[in-house]
Design a protein around this motif. Sequence first.
Motif, PDB file in Angstrom:
ATOM      1  N   ALA A  92       1.013  -0.627   0.072  1.00  2.00           N
ATOM      2  CA  ALA A  92       0.246   0.001  -0.063  1.00  2.00           C
ATOM      3  C   ALA A  92       0.505   1.364  -0.424  1.00  2.00           C
ATOM      4  O   ALA A  92       0.349   2.321  -0.520  1.00  2.00           O
ATOM      5  CB  ALA A  92      -0.986  -0.083   1.513  1.00  2.00           C
ATOM      6  N   GLY A  93       1.997   1.306   0.905  1.00  2.00           N
ATOM      7  CA  GLY A  93       2.938   2.384   0.914  1.00  2.00           C
ATOM      8  C   GLY A  93       2.928   2.835  -0.832  1.00  2.00           C
ATOM      9  O   GLY A  93       3.167   4.169  -0.663  1.00  2.00           O
ATOM     10  N   TRP A  94       3.183   1.972  -1.083  1.00  4.03           N
ATOM     11  CA  TRP A  94       4.508   2.156  -2.926  1.00  4.03           C
ATOM     12  C   TRP A  94       2.945   2.487  -3.776  1.00  4.03           C
ATOM     13  O   TRP A  94       2.983   3.729  -4.401  1.00  4.03           O
ATOM     14  CB  TRP A  94       5.580   1.070  -3.188  1.00  4.03           C
ATOM     15  CG  TRP A  94       6.092   0.430  -2.874  1.00  4.03           C
ATOM     16  CD1 TRP A  94       6.643  -0.225  -1.749  1.00  4.03           C
ATOM     17  CD2 TRP A  94       6.966   1.466  -2.709  1.00  4.03           C
ATOM     18  NE1 TRP A  94       7.989  -0.160  -1.129  1.00  4.03           N
ATOM     19  CE2 TRP A  94       8.494   0.607  -2.365  1.00  4.03           C
ATOM     20  CE3 TRP A  94       7.853   2.755  -3.473  1.00  4.03           C
ATOM     21  CZ2 TRP A  94       9.424   1.389  -1.930  1.00  4.03           C
ATOM     22  CZ3 TRP A  94       8.865   3.138  -3.687  1.00  4.03           C
ATOM     23  CH2 TRP A  94       9.967   2.612  -2.844  1.00  4.03           C
ATOM     24  N   TYR A  95       1.683   1.999  -3.117  1.00  2.00           N
ATOM     25  CA  TYR A  95       0.869   2.456  -4.338  1.00  2.00           C
ATOM     26  C   TYR A  95       0.325   3.976  -3.882  1.00  2.00           C
ATOM     27  O   TYR A  95       0.060   4.532  -4.758  1.00  2.00           O
ATOM     28  CB  TYR A  95      -0.577   1.706  -4.417  1.00  2.00           C
ATOM     29  CG  TYR A  95      -1.360   1.780  -4.472  1.00  2.00           C
ATOM     30  CD1 TYR A  95      -1.376   1.307  -6.740  1.00  2.00           C
ATOM     31  CD2 TYR A  95      -2.710   2.155  -4.585  1.00  2.00           C
ATOM     32  CE1 TYR A  95      -2.468   2.323  -7.048  1.00  2.00           C
ATOM     33  CE2 TYR A  95      -3.994   2.421  -5.379  1.00  2.00           C
ATOM     34  CZ  TYR A  95      -3.170   2.704  -6.835  1.00  2.00           C
ATOM     35  OH  TYR A  95      -4.971   2.772  -7.241  1.00  2.00           O
ATOM     36  N   TRP A  96       0.019   3.636  -2.333  1.00  2.00           N
ATOM     37  CA  TRP A  96      -0.421   5.614  -2.296  1.00  2.00           C
ATOM     38  C   TRP A  96       0.190   6.477  -3.030  1.00  2.00           C
ATOM     39  O   TRP A  96       0.558   7.560  -3.168  1.00  2.00           O
ATOM     40  CB  TRP A  96      -0.699   5.761  -1.068  1.00  2.00           C
ATOM     41  CG  TRP A  96      -1.867   4.807  -0.119  1.00  2.00           C
ATOM     42  CD1 TRP A  96      -1.975   3.724  -0.180  1.00  2.00           C
ATOM     43  CD2 TRP A  96      -2.933   4.943  -0.977  1.00  2.00           C
ATOM     44  NE1 TRP A  96      -3.342   3.200  -0.142  1.00  2.00           N
ATOM     45  CE2 TRP A  96      -4.264   4.341  -0.459  1.00  2.00           C
ATOM     46  CE3 TRP A  96      -3.770   6.193  -2.207  1.00  2.00           C
ATOM     47  CZ2 TRP A  96      -5.672   4.055  -1.105  1.00  2.00           C
ATOM     48  CZ3 TRP A  96      -5.110   6.489  -2.016  1.00  2.00           C
ATOM     49  CH2 TRP A  96      -6.516   5.886  -1.372  1.00  2.00           C
ATOM     50  N   LEU A  97       2.085   6.090  -2.626  1.00  6.43           N
ATOM     51  CA  LEU A  97       2.648   7.531  -3.122  1.00  6.43           C
ATOM     52  C   LEU A  97       2.786   7.505  -5.030  1.00  6.43           C
ATOM     53  O   LEU A  97       3.038   8.222  -5.313  1.00  6.43           O
ATOM     54  CB  LEU A  97       4.068   6.412  -3.387  1.00  6.43           C
ATOM     55  CG  LEU A  97       5.109   7.508  -3.423  1.00  6.43           C
ATOM     56  CD1 LEU A  97       5.292   9.238  -3.262  1.00  6.43           C
ATOM     57  CD2 LEU A  97       6.877   6.665  -3.332  1.00  6.43           C
ATOM     58  N   ALA A  98       2.302   6.265  -5.590  1.00  6.06           N
ATOM     59  CA  ALA A  98       2.017   6.269  -6.996  1.00  6.06           C
ATOM     60  C   ALA A  98       1.462   6.944  -7.183  1.00  6.06           C
ATOM     61  O   ALA A  98       1.429   8.352  -8.422  1.00  6.06           O
ATOM     62  CB  ALA A  98       2.209   5.104  -7.523  1.00  6.06           C
TER      63      ALA A  98
END
Length: 114
Positions: A92-98
């Motif tokens: 989730a962290g990488w997705y929301w950063l993207a």
Amino acid sequence: MPRRELRPHQVWLIGVPLNLLLAIPAAYPVAFAMLAAQVLAGELGWVPIDPTVVDDGAGFVIGLGVVSALFAGLVVAGLNALFAFRAPQLKAGWYWLAVALLVVVPDVLYWTNR
């Protein structure tokens, strides 16, 4: 009926085009946020500020920009949450950063290259 679970690659296949499309209506909230950052940096003495920007009532425009940026952020987060939370294996962290980068970066590039 149970909710359908998605695989992480399915979320990315949906999320990338969706967020690039959401960058279009988010162009003006990003522009208002850029104006607010410019005025704030000028008031702090970090950059020289154009006095006509402040004298022409930038405070009201920045206030509208904050409200529109909050609304746009809620819309973007809400639409992404519809399917992002259906993928338990998604990082989730990488997705929301993207998500944030896919919405903001095209708009910043648009406004700075005009």
